[in-house]
Write a protein that holds these residues in place. Sequence first.
Motif: not given
Length: 170
Positions: A85-87, A95, A125-129, A131-132, A134
């Motif tokens: 994930v990217e926070l 990362q 924002d927590v971005k997974g493969e 979806a994101t 919020r």
Amino acid sequence: MRLAFAALILSVMSVSAVAQTPEGTVAIGPWKVEAVSKGQKFERCTMTRTTDDGVEVEFARDAAGLDLTMSSPKWKLGRGKSYPVELAAGSSVLQATVAASGNAVSLPVKDERFLKSLKLADALDVKGEGATIRVALDKSAAGLDRLEACYAKNGSATETNPFVALKAKP
């Protein structure tokens, strides 16, 4: 007349019951901060809220530090799996890899710069493969401060015998 009075009393009682929070829970904006114990033993303090999409977000503070856990009854995650994930909070980006268990993911949050950004940013924002997610961070600064105060108050409590002199600590 009596019927109207009884209806008024019942409506006041039901409104006051809804406005109350469980004992030991403090509401700070949309966040709920509370100490969690198992039996008589203190375990951690938590700060929780639910997003508009129904994702339960929890920051937990214990002896190991701060953890972020997110869960949803809609998620079907592999137990023991991990996901990249990217926070992003404000200009701070982290990362990470989240550990999955059933319908929840969690990760420790150790980066001090990122922790400061959680207090200052409007959203996480927590971005997974796929979806994101919020998470609005309104009142998060006050909530995280209260979370730390909760842990400082309860985490330092030690079981002592009030009838025996304390040993000097180095």
